[in-house]
Write an enzyme that holds these catalytic residues in place. Sequence first.
Site, PDB file in Angstrom:
ATOM      1  N   SER A  77       0.814  -1.225   0.000  1.00  0.00           N
ATOM      2  CA  SER A  77       0.000   0.000   0.000  1.00  0.00           C
ATOM      3  C   SER A  77       0.843   1.269   0.000  1.00  0.00           C
ATOM      4  O   SER A  77       0.301   2.367  -0.024  1.00  0.00           O
ATOM      5  CB  SER A  77      -0.914   0.008   1.230  1.00  0.00           C
ATOM      6  OG  SER A  77      -0.171   0.146   2.421  1.00  0.00           O
ATOM      7  N   THR A 196      -2.314   2.670   3.297  1.00  0.00           N
ATOM      8  CA  THR A 196      -1.526   3.898   3.321  1.00  0.00           C
ATOM      9  C   THR A 196      -0.810   3.844   4.656  1.00  0.00           C
ATOM     10  O   THR A 196      -1.178   3.044   5.514  1.00  0.00           O
ATOM     11  CB  THR A 196      -2.500   5.106   3.317  1.00  0.00           C
ATOM     12  OG1 THR A 196      -3.190   5.154   2.071  1.00  0.00           O
ATOM     13  CG2 THR A 196      -1.812   6.434   3.558  1.00  0.00           C
ATOM     14  N   THR A 214       1.616   7.005   0.502  1.00  0.00           N
ATOM     15  CA  THR A 214       0.794   5.913  -0.041  1.00  0.00           C
ATOM     16  C   THR A 214       1.084   5.654  -1.517  1.00  0.00           C
ATOM     17  O   THR A 214       1.568   6.550  -2.226  1.00  0.00           O
ATOM     18  CB  THR A 214      -0.702   6.282   0.091  1.00  0.00           C
ATOM     19  OG1 THR A 214      -1.496   5.150  -0.240  1.00  0.00           O
ATOM     20  CG2 THR A 214      -1.090   7.426  -0.813  1.00  0.00           C
ATOM     21  N   ARG A 224      -5.006   9.544 -10.967  1.00  0.00           N
ATOM     22  CA  ARG A 224      -5.871   9.738  -9.788  1.00  0.00           C
ATOM     23  C   ARG A 224      -5.011  10.140  -8.581  1.00  0.00           C
ATOM     24  O   ARG A 224      -3.996   9.531  -8.296  1.00  0.00           O
ATOM     25  CB  ARG A 224      -6.630   8.456  -9.487  1.00  0.00           C
ATOM     26  CG  ARG A 224      -7.528   8.499  -8.230  1.00  0.00           C
ATOM     27  CD  ARG A 224      -6.837   7.963  -7.001  1.00  0.00           C
ATOM     28  NE  ARG A 224      -7.751   7.826  -5.860  1.00  0.00           N
ATOM     29  CZ  ARG A 224      -7.354   7.494  -4.626  1.00  0.00           C
ATOM     30  NH1 ARG A 224      -6.090   7.261  -4.378  1.00  0.00           N
ATOM     31  NH2 ARG A 224      -8.212   7.401  -3.647  1.00  0.00           N
ATOM     32  N   VAL A 225      -5.428  11.177  -7.899  1.00  0.00           N
ATOM     33  CA  VAL A 225      -4.745  11.607  -6.673  1.00  0.00           C
ATOM     34  C   VAL A 225      -5.728  11.431  -5.522  1.00  0.00           C
ATOM     35  O   VAL A 225      -6.896  11.825  -5.625  1.00  0.00           O
ATOM     36  CB  VAL A 225      -4.303  13.088  -6.796  1.00  0.00           C
ATOM     37  CG1 VAL A 225      -3.771  13.598  -5.466  1.00  0.00           C
ATOM     38  CG2 VAL A 225      -3.242  13.224  -7.879  1.00  0.00           C
ATOM     39  N   GLY A 226      -5.256  10.820  -4.440  1.00  0.00           N
ATOM     40  CA  GLY A 226      -6.119  10.610  -3.280  1.00  0.00           C
ATOM     41  C   GLY A 226      -5.998  11.735  -2.273  1.00  0.00           C
ATOM     42  O   GLY A 226      -5.608  12.861  -2.600  1.00  0.00           O
ATOM     43  N   ASP A 227      -6.315  11.403  -1.044  1.00  0.00           N
ATOM     44  CA  ASP A 227      -6.290  12.412   0.031  1.00  0.00           C
ATOM     45  C   ASP A 227      -4.907  12.610   0.637  1.00  0.00           C
ATOM     46  O   ASP A 227      -4.618  13.666   1.214  1.00  0.00           O
ATOM     47  CB  ASP A 227      -7.250  11.986   1.151  1.00  0.00           C
ATOM     48  CG  ASP A 227      -6.892  10.622   1.743  1.00  0.00           C
ATOM     49  OD1 ASP A 227      -6.422   9.738   0.989  1.00  0.00           O
ATOM     50  OD2 ASP A 227      -7.073  10.438   2.958  1.00  0.00           O
ATOM     51  N   THR A 247      -6.130   6.916   6.705  1.00  0.00           N
ATOM     52  CA  THR A 247      -5.926   5.901   5.676  1.00  0.00           C
ATOM     53  C   THR A 247      -7.316   5.447   5.220  1.00  0.00           C
ATOM     54  O   THR A 247      -8.303   5.717   5.897  1.00  0.00           O
ATOM     55  CB  THR A 247      -5.134   4.694   6.231  1.00  0.00           C
ATOM     56  OG1 THR A 247      -5.866   4.125   7.335  1.00  0.00           O
ATOM     57  CG2 THR A 247      -3.761   5.102   6.720  1.00  0.00           C
ATOM     58  N   GLY A 248      -7.371   4.754   4.086  1.00  0.00           N
ATOM     59  CA  GLY A 248      -8.678   4.299   3.594  1.00  0.00           C
ATOM     60  C   GLY A 248      -9.036   4.984   2.287  1.00  0.00           C
ATOM     61  O   GLY A 248      -8.151   5.462   1.562  1.00  0.00           O
ATOM     62  N   GLY A 250      -9.643   7.563  -0.018  1.00  0.00           N
ATOM     63  CA  GLY A 250      -9.274   8.973   0.061  1.00  0.00           C
ATOM     64  C   GLY A 250     -10.346   9.939  -0.401  1.00  0.00           C
ATOM     65  O   GLY A 250     -10.423  11.076   0.083  1.00  0.00           O
TER      66      GLY A 250
END
Length: 351
Positions: A77, A196, A214, A224-227, A247-248, A250
């Site tokens: 991850s 993450t 992450t 794609r960009v997460g949080d 985590t999780g 985003g």
Amino acid sequence: MSRRHFVASTAAASLGTLAIGAEPPRPAGDRRPVAISSANGLRAVERAIELVKAGHDPLDAAIEGVAIVEADPKDHSVGLGGLPNEDGVVELDAAVMHGPTHAGGAVASLRNIVHPAAVARVVMRRSRHVLLVGEGALRFARAHGFPEVNLLTDEARQIWLHWKETRDPKDDWVPPPDEKVAAFIREAIEPRVTGTIHCSVLDTHGDLGCTTTTSGLSWKIPGRVGDSPILGAGLYLDNEAGSAGSTGVGELNLLNLSSALIVDGMRRGLSPKDAIMDVCKTIAARCTRDPLRRRKDGRLAGNVLFYALTKDGKYAGGSIYPGAKMAVHDGDSARLVPCDSLYDRPPATDR
Ligand code: GLY
């Protein structure tokens, strides 16, 4: 723990070789340090506490802690060995925040660099920007001497290939017979990896630092960009109040700036647990308005986990669905502790 203990441990701990942009250590203070992390962060909190006891900056300690997991090919991850996007390319996101200066830095969709959190620190210290993405982030990392490597390990490639071969029975990719699929592949495919690592550190002077790093959602759409690299979403801190990270899935944090809300809750006097649970309620109430984010049973589609630490060393973890744990080191030993949850039972199915 006595001041003498902190001073005595100074010689034992120094930063690793990728400490570009790190602060020199200062004499350790006499406050009890605390480090918290996600469940994959036991080694991270151990390393972080070793460093702050030796007088290192709390952000540098957090970055060195998560660097162990970034470099671990078995953690799918984060960093090296992270699961790739749908094209089979590993793209990393990371951010850092530094309590004493309220400075922050971040990188998103960064390829080929094992330690994106350390690159985020250089963005913070050696540019006037906060967030660099993609090719620009890679060129910036190269300019500062970060080595390039292929982040797609053979194990991660095999897991990705299995996903690719099984996702659409009507395409021309053909998976091997079931009995030929290795156990490590089965385990990594279900459920989808959203892992993450976050680490928040309170040092011996009462200063905070945090990072989240992450490889993002497995099989994500390229770009794609997460949080994790978004300050306020995947992490936030206020040196006068506390630090939080997540985590999780985003997207749930991007839609709610959850980490900033948790820190604001602690600033208003809520305990870390109450600040987290308030935000879990807010996320569930807001995001289930969207059918894309609502299960058939009316509950939230997707889980997020939070880790929060106050300026005076109180901490908690919490999540939407039950079963989560967090890693904690409060100066004496590292351990996993259970997190509270908003819902009392797990989802019956993925949707
Ligand atoms: N929380 C990590 C991600 O969604 O990318």
